[in-house]
Design an enzyme around this catalytic site. Structure first.
Site: not given
Ligand code: CP
Length: 305
Positions: A131, A82, A53-54, A103
């Protein structure tokens, strides 16, 4: 309020007024259906941890606004292999893009990236910490579905120890006088420092293990996955992986208009039989990630003041 050039690292970095402003921009963009605000803008998507999603909603958000993306979906394909440091990686990527979305499994990685970068950095999840863009789309969803953010009763269900979406959302809702119910096995309780922060802000909360004890009071039930990847011991995960499973019987023991949210992915904690009910909003919630992330990108890139 100044958003141009700003990093989005923690939900704590935003005042209530700023949170509401971001939601109002998302609403405006959603109504206008993809105005070309980000022509020639490039977002770097640096995903060192898995995501559906993100990553895809950020890519969709910028492309629908006329911009484009570079990036990777796993760290193993980069010069990290590396021995390159995150700091050095960011010093490269800041020259290749206008905004960096990262992320990473390590808490604080996004903050470090923001220190290294001269372009805005957006935290797309750092370990079990925060998040913030998920939280903004969660707030946007609650506002749309319930017509308000103030004074809601919300139950957080599942892995509250490692679930970063719960940590961010509880802090955000503390601006709106939410009544919180933390429902988890005792080994997966909300970390004490979050509870202390809520106490300090005079937010009322209750901790229980059994959902049926509080379900009738809830306006929102926010379910989460048991976060397998954060458990240091796989035997512990096995103990808790089936701790909760929501099915239609929850609707018999709750308010008629209670909504069920989930940041997704789900791995068994919500029976698909709930999907077609009007209470289940988790797929709509994921869709709200597009206007919300469009708003954030337009703001940090200075295309909306
Ligand atoms: N909600 C969420 O962060 O989903 P993903 O891990 O798929 O990005």
């Amino acid at each position: 309020m100044e958003f141009k050039g700003r990093d989005i690292i923690s939900i704590r970095d935003f005042s209530k007024k700023e949170l509401l402003y971001i939601l109002s921009i998302a609403k405006r963009i959603e109504k206008n259906k993809n105005p070309i605000l980000l022509k020639n803008k490039l977002a770097a998507l640096l995903f060192y941890e898995p995501s559906t999603r993100t990553r895809l909603s950020f890519a969709s958000a910028i492309k629908r606004l006329g911009g484009n993306t570079i990036g990777f979906a796993k760290g193993e394909v980069t010069s990290l292999k590396k021995g390159e440091t995150l700091w050095d990686t960011i010093k490269m990527v800041e020259q290749y893009s206008d905004v960096i979305i990262i992320r990473h499994a390590i808490e604080g990685a996004a903050r470090l990236a923001a220190e290294a970068a001269s372009v805005p950095v957006i935290n797309a999840g750092d370990g079990a910490n925060q998040h913030p863009t998920q939280t903004l789309l969660d707030l946007y969803t609650i506002q749309k579905e319930k017509g308000k953010l103030e004074n809601i009763n919300i139950g957080f269900l599942g892995d509250l120890k490692y679930g970063r979406t719960v940590h961010s959302l509880a802090i955000a809702l503390s601006h709106f006088n939410a009544r919180m119910f933390f429902i988890s096995p005792s080994a997966l309780k909300m970390p004490q420092h979050y509870l202390d922060e809520l106490k300090q802000k005079k937010i009322k909360f209750t901790e229980v293990q059994n959902l049926s004890k509080v379900s009738k009071q809830l306006d929102v039930l926010y379910a989460t996955r048991i976060q397998q990847e954060r458990f240091p011991d796989p035997v512990e995960y096995e103990k808790y992986k089936n701790a909760y499973r929501l099915d239609k019987s929850i609707l018999e023991n709750s308010k008629k208009n209670m909504i069920i949210m989930h940041p997704l992915p789900r791995v068994g904690e919500i029976d698909p039989e709930l999907d077609e009910t009007k209470n289940a909003v988790y797929f709509k919630q994921a869709g709200n990630g597009i206007p919300l992330r469009q708003a954030l990108l337009a703001l940090v890139l200075g295309k909306i003041k």
